[in-house]
Design an enzyme around this catalytic site. Structure first.
Site, PDB file in Angstrom:
ATOM      1  N   LEU A  64       0.842  -1.192   0.000  1.00 40.08           N
ATOM      2  CA  LEU A  64       0.000   0.000   0.000  1.00 40.08           C
ATOM      3  C   LEU A  64       0.879   1.244   0.000  1.00 40.08           C
ATOM      4  CD1 LEU A  64      -2.751  -1.074   2.567  1.00 40.08           C
ATOM      5  CD2 LEU A  64      -2.756  -1.291   0.076  1.00 40.08           C
ATOM      6  N   SER A  65       0.710   2.081  -1.006  1.00 39.90           N
ATOM      7  CA  SER A  65       1.528   3.284  -1.146  1.00 39.90           C
ATOM      8  C   SER A  65       0.683   4.411  -1.703  1.00 39.90           C
ATOM      9  CB  SER A  65       2.721   3.020  -2.071  1.00 39.90           C
ATOM     10  OG  SER A  65       3.379   4.224  -2.416  1.00 39.90           O
ATOM     11  N   ASP A  88       7.824   9.330   9.440  1.00 38.79           N
ATOM     12  CA  ASP A  88       8.886  10.192   8.902  1.00 38.79           C
ATOM     13  C   ASP A  88       8.429  11.610   8.590  1.00 38.79           C
ATOM     14  OD1 ASP A  88       7.274   9.716   6.745  1.00 38.79           O
ATOM     15  OD2 ASP A  88       8.912   9.351   5.339  1.00 38.79           O
ATOM     16  N   ASN A  90       6.748  12.718   6.332  1.00 37.69           N
ATOM     17  CA  ASN A  90       6.862  12.952   4.881  1.00 37.69           C
ATOM     18  C   ASN A  90       8.247  13.418   4.439  1.00 37.69           C
ATOM     19  OD1 ASN A  90       4.301  12.162   4.041  1.00 37.69           O
ATOM     20  ND2 ASN A  90       3.417  14.148   4.514  1.00 37.69           N
ATOM     21  N   LEU A 125      -4.991   3.323  -1.330  1.00 35.26           N
ATOM     22  CA  LEU A 125      -6.362   3.265  -0.851  1.00 35.26           C
ATOM     23  C   LEU A 125      -7.211   4.279  -1.617  1.00 35.26           C
ATOM     24  CD1 LEU A 125      -5.841   3.037   3.025  1.00 35.26           C
ATOM     25  CD2 LEU A 125      -6.297   1.181   1.426  1.00 35.26           C
ATOM     26  N   ALA A 154      -0.800  12.745   5.733  1.00 35.16           N
ATOM     27  CA  ALA A 154      -0.233  11.409   5.898  1.00 35.16           C
ATOM     28  C   ALA A 154      -0.987  10.660   6.988  1.00 35.16           C
ATOM     29  CB  ALA A 154       1.245  11.508   6.256  1.00 35.16           C
ATOM     30  N   LEU A 155      -1.330   9.411   6.710  1.00 37.10           N
ATOM     31  CA  LEU A 155      -2.012   8.578   7.692  1.00 37.10           C
ATOM     32  C   LEU A 155      -0.987   7.774   8.480  1.00 37.10           C
ATOM     33  CD1 LEU A 155      -4.937   7.180   5.506  1.00 37.10           C
ATOM     34  CD2 LEU A 155      -5.025   9.073   7.134  1.00 37.10           C
TER      35      LEU A 155
END
Length: 429
Positions: free
Chosen positions: A285-286, A309, A311, A331, A345-346
């Site tokens: 997943l990316s 991180d 991002n 997703l 970012a999740l």
């Protein structure tokens, strides 16, 4: 020069006759550390003046040995970090007591019918979660896993060297939240594999996880081996049908007595029985993937990159997957992410939560809303947060202007630990 506002005010209350010069405040900041519980036996003058140009009066032996040759700024930083480590257990104990009292107050108010609607909803939600937890534990103990989803999820922990210590701590917490979510899910994932996890492969994360009882987590498998090993094991042309768990010699050499008992819980490269070579395919997943994941299949194993991180590292998971020849997908929640004004970012546990919610609800929009309610990011809330943040920044700037002076070094802001210790998340169940 930046100061922790509350600490500065406390110092000036204790010593009302001091002026607000940087030198005085520097001494008093150190004095507060020393008086509350000495980190080491050093007087203020030795502490501030020690360095290459002045003979060090730091005591020899013990903790003082590690300070030889350090600059004044590095010594201050080390002293602050040591002090934070010393008070961390006290802060945790105080937080547990605060939560205990808060829980008791909520229970008393709920019984008396005096709670606000928000607190009443909080109590009822906690009771639902506790009921679900007990029911999930009952199913596990009775061997009833008929409702489990038979696909798999992999947490790729092969990024230990790319994270700061604080990010490692956050990663450990996210793994705890992920386990808790799966344990209480309506349709839990039968197999969750954590790769690249050992004292040698991910030393800092291993150390953090020692306090989390990870070896007791149900439905979880822990591998020292990396993602490339899992890929080869699932490839029918290269997989080994019967393979014993192997721990590297480097890991064994680094292990102490207690650690060696934990190493026996590492199961790689033995593929869990519910996953079959030639049947189950890996999907990384990316957010950078071109393909969109339309649904979840029990013939697929979904990989989540285990990294915090902020991002910094662009296309990290996408690049790793391409290098290993693993299909990538994102997703189908881009529309919902665009609605978030402050967060793009999740976290690892949020991605996992979206997956298990989708397994239960069968709808991506409902799954995303259940994990991150859009109502929390309404325009009114965004404006209110921005206004509060502006006021806070203005107050900090005023403090800086009042206390800064040329030639003085930056004492820095004393940061609260990012750790949280929710007992219901990290229990031994």
């Amino acid at each position: 020069m930046r100061f922790h506002l509350g600490l500065t005010e406390a110092l000036q209350e204790r010593e009302p006759n001091i002026n607000a010069s940087s030198k005085d405040l520097s001494l008093l900041h150190f004095e507060l550390y020393r008086r509350s519980e000495p980190i080491m036996d050093i007087d203020e003058e030795s502490y501030l003046n020690a360095g290459p140009s002045a003979p060090s009066k730091i005591p020899q032996g013990g903790e003082g040995d590690g300070l030889q040759g350090m600059s004044k700024k590095a010594m201050k930083r080390a002293a602050k970090q040591a002090r934070l480590e010393e008070i961390k257990p006290l802060k945790r104990a105080a937080e547990r007591e605060r939560r205990r009292q808060r829980t008791a107050q909520l229970a008393e108010g709920y019984a008396a019918g005096t709670l606000s609607e928000a607190d009443k909803e909080l109590v009822e939600r906690r009771r639902r979660v506790e009921k679900e937890r007990k029911e999930a534990q009952r199913r596990i103990e009775s061997g009833d896993q008929a409702n489990d989803w038979l696909g798999g999820v992999v947490i790729d922990l092969g990024f230990d060297d790319l994270m700061t210590d604080q990010e490692i701590a956050s990663m450990a917490q996210q793994l705890g939240y992920l386990y808790s979510s799966n344990r209480t899910a309506e349709k839990p994932v039968r197999t969750v594999i954590h790769t690249t996890f050992s004292p040698a492969a991910s030393p800092r994360l291993w150390q953090r996880m020692e306090n989390f009882n990870w070896h007791k987590w149900s439905r979880c498998h822990w591998w020292e081996q990396g993602l490339e090993t899992l890929k080869s094991q699932l490839d029918p042309s290269t997989s080994i049908l019967s393979v014993q768990s192997v721990v590297s010699k480097e890991t064994q050499d680094k292990a102490g007595i207690d650690t060696k008992s934990l190493l026996s819980r590492l199961t790689g490269p033995q593929v869990p029985v519910d996953l079959q070579a030639g049947k189950h395919k890996l999907v990384y997943l990316s957010a950078d993937a071109e393909d969109e994941l339309l649904s979840l299949s029990e013939d697929e194993i979904y990989i989540i990159g285990g990294i915090v991180d902020r991002n910094r590292h662009k296309n990290l998971c996408q690049g790793k997957a391409e290098q290993l020849g693993i299909r990538t997908a994102r997703l189908p929640i881009g529309t919902f992410l665009e609605m978030l004004p402050t967060r793009k970012a999740l976290t690892v546990n949020q991605v996992f939560d979206i997956l298990v919610k989708y397994l239960h609800l069968g709808d991506w929009a409902a799954a995303f809303e259940a994990v991150i309610p859009i109502r929390k990011y309404a325009p009114g809330r965004k404006a209110k947060r921005a206004k509060t943040e502006t006021k806070r920044n203005e107050k900090v700037e005023e403090e800086v202007e009042c206390t800064s002076a040329e030639g003085e070094e930056d004492i820095g802001v004393i940061e609260e630990s990012a750790e949280v210790d929710p007992e219901d998340v990290f229990s031994n169940q």
